[in-house]
Design an enzyme around this catalytic site. Structure first.
Site, mmCIF file in Angstrom:
data_model
loop_
_atom_site.group_PDB
_atom_site.id
_atom_site.type_symbol
_atom_site.label_atom_id
_atom_site.label_comp_id
_atom_site.label_asym_id
_atom_site.label_seq_id
_atom_site.Cartn_x
_atom_site.Cartn_y
_atom_site.Cartn_z
ATOM 1 N N GLY A 1 0.804 -1.223 0.000
ATOM 2 C CA GLY A 1 0.000 0.000 0.000
ATOM 3 C C GLY A 1 0.832 1.266 0.000
ATOM 4 N N GLY B 1 1.089 23.219 5.613
ATOM 5 C CA GLY B 1 2.146 23.015 6.622
ATOM 6 C C GLY B 1 1.776 21.891 7.565
ATOM 7 N N ARG C 1 -5.483 14.211 3.068
ATOM 8 C CA ARG C 1 -5.767 12.973 2.337
ATOM 9 C C ARG C 1 -7.243 12.632 2.506
ATOM 10 N NH1 ARG C 1 -1.232 10.112 0.869
ATOM 11 N NH2 ARG C 1 -2.432 8.190 0.769
ATOM 12 N N ALA D 1 -0.328 4.774 9.780
ATOM 13 C CA ALA D 1 -0.078 3.358 9.499
ATOM 14 C C ALA D 1 -0.167 2.513 10.771
ATOM 15 C CB ALA D 1 1.293 3.192 8.852
ATOM 16 N N HIS E 1 22.487 6.568 31.202
ATOM 17 C CA HIS E 1 23.265 7.765 30.902
ATOM 18 C C HIS E 1 24.481 7.374 30.078
ATOM 19 C CE1 HIS E 1 25.209 11.644 31.478
ATOM 20 N NE2 HIS E 1 26.329 10.976 31.749
HETATM 21 P P1 NAI Z 1 -2.642 17.496 7.075
HETATM 22 O O1 NAI Z 1 -4.082 17.569 7.296
HETATM 23 O O2 NAI Z 1 -1.730 16.994 8.124
HETATM 24 O O3 NAI Z 1 -2.085 18.959 6.679
HETATM 25 C C1 NAI Z 1 -2.612 19.686 5.610
HETATM 26 C C2 NAI Z 1 -2.420 21.149 5.919
HETATM 27 O O4 NAI Z 1 -2.776 21.890 4.763
HETATM 28 C C3 NAI Z 1 -3.305 21.637 7.049
HETATM 29 O O5 NAI Z 1 -2.498 22.235 8.048
HETATM 30 C C4 NAI Z 1 -4.227 22.639 6.375
HETATM 31 O O6 NAI Z 1 -4.550 23.721 7.199
HETATM 32 C C5 NAI Z 1 -3.387 23.083 5.199
HETATM 33 N N1 NAI Z 1 -4.165 23.614 4.098
HETATM 34 C C6 NAI Z 1 -5.328 23.142 3.589
HETATM 35 N N2 NAI Z 1 -5.733 23.911 2.560
HETATM 36 C C7 NAI Z 1 -4.803 24.874 2.400
HETATM 37 C C8 NAI Z 1 -4.646 25.952 1.490
HETATM 38 N N3 NAI Z 1 -5.546 26.198 0.543
HETATM 39 N N4 NAI Z 1 -3.560 26.761 1.614
HETATM 40 C C9 NAI Z 1 -2.639 26.520 2.590
HETATM 41 N N5 NAI Z 1 -2.747 25.510 3.464
HETATM 42 C C10 NAI Z 1 -3.801 24.681 3.361
HETATM 43 O O7 NAI Z 1 -2.479 16.683 5.732
HETATM 44 P P2 NAI Z 1 -1.186 16.076 5.035
HETATM 45 O O8 NAI Z 1 0.056 16.760 5.488
HETATM 46 O O9 NAI Z 1 -1.499 16.115 3.586
HETATM 47 O O10 NAI Z 1 -1.160 14.606 5.579
HETATM 48 C C11 NAI Z 1 -2.297 13.770 5.365
HETATM 49 C C12 NAI Z 1 -2.347 12.614 6.325
HETATM 50 O O11 NAI Z 1 -1.281 11.740 6.107
HETATM 51 C C13 NAI Z 1 -2.306 13.063 7.755
HETATM 52 O O12 NAI Z 1 -3.556 12.724 8.315
HETATM 53 C C14 NAI Z 1 -1.209 12.277 8.376
HETATM 54 O O13 NAI Z 1 -1.707 11.630 9.513
HETATM 55 C C15 NAI Z 1 -0.790 11.253 7.326
HETATM 56 N N6 NAI Z 1 0.686 11.177 7.239
HETATM 57 C C16 NAI Z 1 1.406 10.813 8.331
HETATM 58 C C17 NAI Z 1 2.786 10.803 8.284
HETATM 59 C C18 NAI Z 1 3.552 10.437 9.500
HETATM 60 O O14 NAI Z 1 2.982 9.861 10.407
HETATM 61 N N7 NAI Z 1 4.834 10.743 9.594
HETATM 62 C C19 NAI Z 1 3.521 11.163 7.072
HETATM 63 C C20 NAI Z 1 2.660 11.548 6.007
HETATM 64 C C21 NAI Z 1 1.304 11.534 6.101
#
Ligand code: NAI
Length: 485
Positions: free
Chosen positions: A46, A187, A280, A328, A453
């Site tokens: 996936g 962001g 997403r 995940a 430590h």
């Molecule tokens: P997100 O929901 O975390 O962040 C998207 C951001 O885009 C939000 O802060 C939102 O306010 C902003 N936004 C929306 N429309 C906008 C606009 N027109 N202009 C400027 N900013 C705007 O979504 P993201 O980063 O795409 O991640 C999606 C999902 O993937 C998350 O739910 C996350 O849990 C998962 N993910 C987790 C990872 C990890 O655990 N390390 C890595 C990658 C994804």
């Protein structure tokens, strides 16, 4: 030419989707002696293995090595600047993906999981049709079905993706080229992880976030600390700013934005590449859920109970299709629970106290439980314990002393409510918070536990001690004046 019916399979369970949730469910079902078929229209693994967690972390590791090389002089090493071989980096990433995918395939075989390649949809609650690439179909009749179809990046109509200069995260991970200038819209976690990767590999990156903080929902102090560090690394960040029109013009994409970052005026800049990372969405489009007697809520999610059962008792759903947080490790645990519930374990339930969240920037951010703001909003009188990495002996030996460990506790009971970390290896350090929260630890428990430590984990102990005004390695904040009775 009509499609051919290739085969009819009869199994105990069929899992739709071979991502982290799906492959966990399938393997656990196999372990429990069930006959199981796992279907996917794409490669096993996936998004996590093929497009998300694993390949991005491989790229972020490369970025981290670049940083170590850049900073080598500070620890007495003369090392020439890293020369990025984009194809070499992409190959490293692809090799890592291939070996992980191979690992899951081996586990499928070892546990008797049959993999079917194709697009699955419901014919009835117990019948699944699988359309193969060549147009033929397989039918799977199963007592139980697990929906594990995951999520996909949200594409914004006004910013049409071309995969080259207006891209989403699926494209960004392909590393087809490294732009000179890049706009990241959003962001959130995806935006910041790719901002980190592409900055390290030489791009000048601007992140625009519509809301007043990066990583919305994260403890505000942690979010600010990361923002400050990213800016120091050369990432430009505009908060409270919205992107409007985007237009391709020759080799560049012109974007207009307005908000706090532009002092309320329209600003237009040209970029070589624009990454749209605004969230997403769950994938259920082609499932024909209605044939199973199911539907989604207005956000597209499938409702489930603690055993991951949908309102149709024999059909389960796990992972991103069931709601936030789309992570995940949440999907993985849900997959195991669903498999155990299918196998008759009545006590199987998905009821975590909290789910950790890791952001693989450099340094990483890892959090679990309530932020200070959330705890206050819930009515807790909070007790905060903080330990800056600058005071950590181990962090200094690593020349990595920018970051903080913050514990949020309940002043009345001393129970830990949340742990929030910006530090190298934060994603591993947070494991301590996972156990502490699940076991109901107090700040005192954490402070009394002897930590090895010199390690970064000591910082967690120090933060817990700081909450009680008795940390040794920092000057403790003066206790608040006692409340007059
Ligand atoms: P997100 O929901 O975390 O962040 C998207 C951001 O885009 C939000 O802060 C939102 O306010 C902003 N936004 C929306 N429309 C906008 C606009 N027109 N202009 C400027 N900013 C705007 O979504 P993201 O980063 O795409 O991640 C999606 C999902 O993937 C998350 O739910 C996350 O849990 C998962 N993910 C987790 C990872 C990890 O655990 N390390 C890595 C990658 C994804």
């Amino acid at each position: 030419m009509g499609s051919t019916n290739l085969a009819e399979h009869k199994v105990d369970a069929v899992v739709i989707g071979a991502g982290p949730g799906g492959y966990h469910a399938a393997i656990r079902l196999g372990q429990l002696g069930k006959s199981v078929i796992c279907v996917d229209r794409d490669e096993v693994g996936g998004v996590c293995l093929n497009w998300g967690c694993i390949p991005t972390k491989a790229l972020l590791h490369v970025g981290e090595v670049v940083r170590h090389i850049d900073h080598a002089a500070a620890i007495g090493l003369k090392v020439p600047k890293a020369d990025v071989d984009r194809e070499g980096v992409a190959k490293f990433k692809s090799d890592v993906v291939a070996s992980n995918v191979g690992g899951v395939k081996t586990l499928f075989k070892a546990n008797g999981v049959q993999f079917l390649y194709g697009e699955a949809s419901f014919k009835s609650p117990t019948e699944i049709v699988v359309k193969n690439k060549d147009g033929g179909t397989d039918t799977v009749v199963a007592q139980n079905v697990v929906i594990a179809t995951g999520s996909a990046p949200i594409d914004v109509k006004a910013w049409p993706r071309d995969g080259e200069s207006i891209i989403n995260s699926d494209d960004a991970v392909q590393m087809k080229r490294i732009p000179k200038t890049m706009l990241v819209i959003g962001g959130g976690v995806i935006g910041l992880e790719f901002a980190t990767v592409y900055t390290r590999l030489g791009a000048q990156v601007l992140v625009i976030e519509a809301l007043p903080q990066i990583l919305t929902g994260t403890d505000a102090e942690i979010s600010k600390t990361l923002g400050r560090i990213l800016k120091k690394q050369g990432v430009e960040i505009m908060l409270d700013t919205k992107v409007g029109a985007i237009a391709k013009s020759g080799d560049v994409v012109k974007a207009t934005f307005n908000g706090a970052g532009t002092n309320g005026k329209d600003e237009t800049r040209a970029f070589d590449m624009v990454l749209v990372a605004v969230g997403r969405r769950p994938i259920t489009d082609n499932l024909n859920l209605a044939a199973a007697g199911l539907s989604t809520d207005d956000k597209g999610f499938v409702a489930v109970d603690q055993q991951l059962r949908t309102k149709v008792g024999s059909v389960f759903a796990i992972g991103d299709v069931t709601g936030q947080p789309m992570l995940a490790h949440r999907a993985m645990k849900q997959g195991v629970i669903a498999a155990e519930a299918i196998s008759g374990d009545k006590s199987a339930a998905f009821d975590p106290i909290a789910i950790p969240n890791c952001v693989y920037t450099d340094p990483e951010v890892a959090t679990i439980g309530l932020s200070e703001e959330e705890a206050k909003a819930k009515g807790y009188e909070v007790r905060i314990g903080k330990f800056p990495l600058a005071a950590s002996g181990r962090a200094r030996t690593m020349n990595e002393s920018d970051g903080v460990i913050k514990l949020v506790g309940d002043a009345k009971t001393d129970l830990l409510l949340g742990m929030h970390i910006v530090a190298p290896q934060a994603e591993s350090l947070i494991g301590e918070g996972v156990i502490a929260l699940e076991m109901g630890a107090t700040l005192e428990d954490i402070g009394l536990s002897i930590h090895p430590h010199p390690t970064l984990t000591e910082g967690i102990m120090d933060a817990a001690e700081a909450a009680h005004g008795k940390a040794i390695h920092i000057v403790n904040p003066k206790p608040k004046a006692p409340v007059a009775k």
